[in-house]
Design a protein around this motif. Structure first.
Motif, PDB file in Angstrom:
ATOM      1  N   ASP A 197       0.868  -1.180   0.000  1.00 44.55           N
ATOM      2  CA  ASP A 197       0.000   0.000   0.000  1.00 44.55           C
ATOM      3  C   ASP A 197       0.905   1.232   0.000  1.00 44.55           C
ATOM      4  N   ASN A 198       0.841   1.983  -1.101  1.00 46.19           N
ATOM      5  CA  ASN A 198       1.729   3.141  -1.279  1.00 46.19           C
ATOM      6  C   ASN A 198       0.971   4.461  -1.175  1.00 46.19           C
ATOM      7  N   THR A 199      -0.145   4.448  -0.434  1.00 43.94           N
ATOM      8  CA  THR A 199      -1.022   5.612  -0.356  1.00 43.94           C
ATOM      9  C   THR A 199      -0.308   6.846   0.148  1.00 43.94           C
ATOM     10  N   VAL A 200       0.390   6.743   1.276  1.00 47.32           N
ATOM     11  CA  VAL A 200       0.973   7.920   1.929  1.00 47.32           C
ATOM     12  C   VAL A 200       2.210   8.412   1.192  1.00 47.32           C
ATOM     13  N   ALA A 201       2.995   7.496   0.644  1.00 45.66           N
ATOM     14  CA  ALA A 201       4.228   7.902  -0.038  1.00 45.66           C
ATOM     15  C   ALA A 201       3.951   8.416  -1.445  1.00 45.66           C
TER      16      ALA A 201
ATOM     17  N   PRO B 187       3.812   7.419  -5.753  1.00 49.06           N
ATOM     18  CA  PRO B 187       4.965   7.127  -6.611  1.00 49.06           C
ATOM     19  C   PRO B 187       5.918   8.300  -6.758  1.00 49.06           C
ATOM     20  N   TYR B 188       5.527   9.478  -6.303  1.00 43.79           N
ATOM     21  CA  TYR B 188       6.457  10.607  -6.305  1.00 43.79           C
ATOM     22  C   TYR B 188       7.628  10.341  -5.368  1.00 43.79           C
ATOM     23  N   LEU B 189       7.359   9.683  -4.246  1.00 47.35           N
ATOM     24  CA  LEU B 189       8.390   9.486  -3.226  1.00 47.35           C
ATOM     25  C   LEU B 189       9.075   8.136  -3.351  1.00 47.35           C
ATOM     26  N   ILE B 190       8.327   7.085  -3.642  1.00 49.25           N
ATOM     27  CA  ILE B 190       8.898   5.749  -3.811  1.00 49.25           C
ATOM     28  C   ILE B 190       7.996   4.940  -4.722  1.00 49.25           C
TER      29      ILE B 190
END
Length: 436
Positions: free
Chosen positions: A191-195, A197-200
């Motif tokens: 789950d990459n909600t908070v990061a 794809p800009y961050l990771i």
């Protein structure tokens, strides 16, 4: 299916792809912005085409529960930004997680997840999934390989983690967990909600599938619910030591299995025309349109979110009314190494801090906020605060809240894009009230 004529290639920069990827030429009037296709279904050209659409022999519009031209643009754009082979948008982040994991695990089978994840996901696993016979084993320390080994069993069908857990900001090293998943031939879901794809981009670190509550940072303005599943297209479903019959066995008599007919997009096809279609977690085309509009400014907003969060967290760490700050970008954080090595020294903009004085002080603080909104949700352009112990985690047993670090004085912040000094002034005023 519409074919994109716009930049998809990784040769284009992130900023270019967030504006253009996935678009198609609108031939009727030359509209520059993707139209909102408010239609439940689509006409077939012929008897044969109707049959081919239903059997999967031909890919194309059939029903908006599984495919819609407005959705296609958002899906291609997010897949491009995450580096996946394809994506599916659904009604919410919870719908994305539910459809994906219920597509992989059934009654009598198990999932392994980190314990420190979004409270709604924990409740989903422990309440609804458990009623369906899907059990979840929790890893308390993601850096402890031995604990992962103890939790993974022959019945484990997927591993689930968050890049930046909410609210404790206890970062997960996706690459380290991916090595464990590979050793057991189990797909790693991130789950990459908070990061964002800009961050990771977790797929670049060994993840197999990425999910988002795209309600949050991807849409960014708190106006529309949506969720997304992004397939990395690299997991060997047929070669796994686990059984994934939805992908490896023929769904229709006389037709090949999806891994044979769809290759690297087998999971996408299985979920789109199987699980997502069956569960009916359809996204409104209006919300899909708002998601696309939000993504166009993702990098601009995220840069400001990160800058503000780092300023605010550093200020909170020095305030006498603050007991501690859970923010991995601070050198004092036990997760600072992961922040440096995997997140470029950042840690997102959703984190927690503890007010001295427990629940009573937290209540005085919360009620004294003026600029920062008292509300649930994260990832909005507006800054928000919440008291997890009495809201998102209120249903958790006290001993589990204690294990997760959800204390009575803990406040979760989602830092927006306002002027940082205004946010600090609001926090300072509320902390003064807490101290009184």
């Amino acid at each position: 299916m519409l074919v994109s004529t716009q930049p998809e290639s990784a040769d284009y920069g992130f900023d270019t792809r967030q504006v253009h990827a996935g678009e198609v030429d609108e031939r009727n009037h030359g509209a520059r912005i993707t139209p909102i296709y408010l239609t439940a279904a689509y006409r077939f050209d012929s008897f044969a085409q109707a049959e081919d659409r239903f059997t999967g022999a031909e890919t194309g519009q059939l029903y908006s529960r599984n495919l819609n031209p407005t959705h296609e643009v958002a899906e291609r754009r997010i897949a491009s930004l995450e580096g996946g082979t394809g994506a599916i948008v659904v009604g919410s982040g919870q719908a994305a997680i539910s459809a994906l994991l219920l597509g992989l695990a059934g009654a009598g089978e198990r999932l392994v997840s980190t314990a420190s994840i979004y409270s709604g996901t924990r409740i989903l696993f422990d309440r609804t999934f458990a009623r369906l016979g899907v059990s979840t084993d929790y890893v308390r320390d993601p850096s402890d390989e031995a604990e992962w080994e103890r939790r993974i069993t022959p019945q484990t069908k997927a591993i689930f983690v968050e890049t930046i857990p909410n609210p404790k900001n206890d970062l997960v090293d996706v690459a380290a967990v991916a090595r464990i998943a590979r050793r057991h031939t189990i797909p790693l879901i991130v789950d990459n909600t908070v990061a964002t794809p800009y961050l990771i981009r977790p797929l670049e670190h060994g993840a197999d599938v990425v999910v988002h509550s795209s309600t949050k940072f991807l849409t960014g303005h708190g106006a529309a619910l949506s969720g997304v599943i992004v397939d990395g297209g690299r997991f060997d479903w047929a070669g796994s030591s686990r059984d994934y019959p939805g992908l490896t066995a023929p769904a229709t008599p006389g037709r090949p299995a999806l891994v044979d007919s769809h290759g690297e997009r087998a999971l996408e096809a299985y979920l789109r025309f199987g699980i997502v279609n069956d569960l009916g977690a359809a996204l409104s085309p209006v919300n899909s349109f708002l998601l696309q509009q939000g993504i166009e400014t993702l990098s601009l907003r995220m840069a400001k979110h990160l800058e503000n969060a780092e300023i605010v967290a550093a200020w909170l760490a020095t305030h006498p009314a603050v007991e501690s700050v859970d923010f991995a970008a601070l050198p004092s954080s036990p997760f600072h190494r992961i922040s440096r090595e995997r997140f470029g020294g950042h840690a997102g903009s959703v984190f927690a801090f503890t007010v001295r004085g427990g629940r009573a002080a937290a209540e005085r603080f919360f009620d004294s906020l003026r600029l920062i909104s008292r509300m649930t949700n994260i990832g909005d352009v507006r800054s928000m605060a919440l008291h997890p112990a009495t809201t998102t985690h209120v249903s958790f047993p006290p001993e589990e809240r204690e294990r997760l670090g959800i204390g009575d004085g803990l406040i979760r912040l989602s830092i927006g894009i306002e002027t940082a000094s205004d946010l600090i002034a609001d926090l300072d005023r509320a902390l003064a009230a807490a101290s009184s």
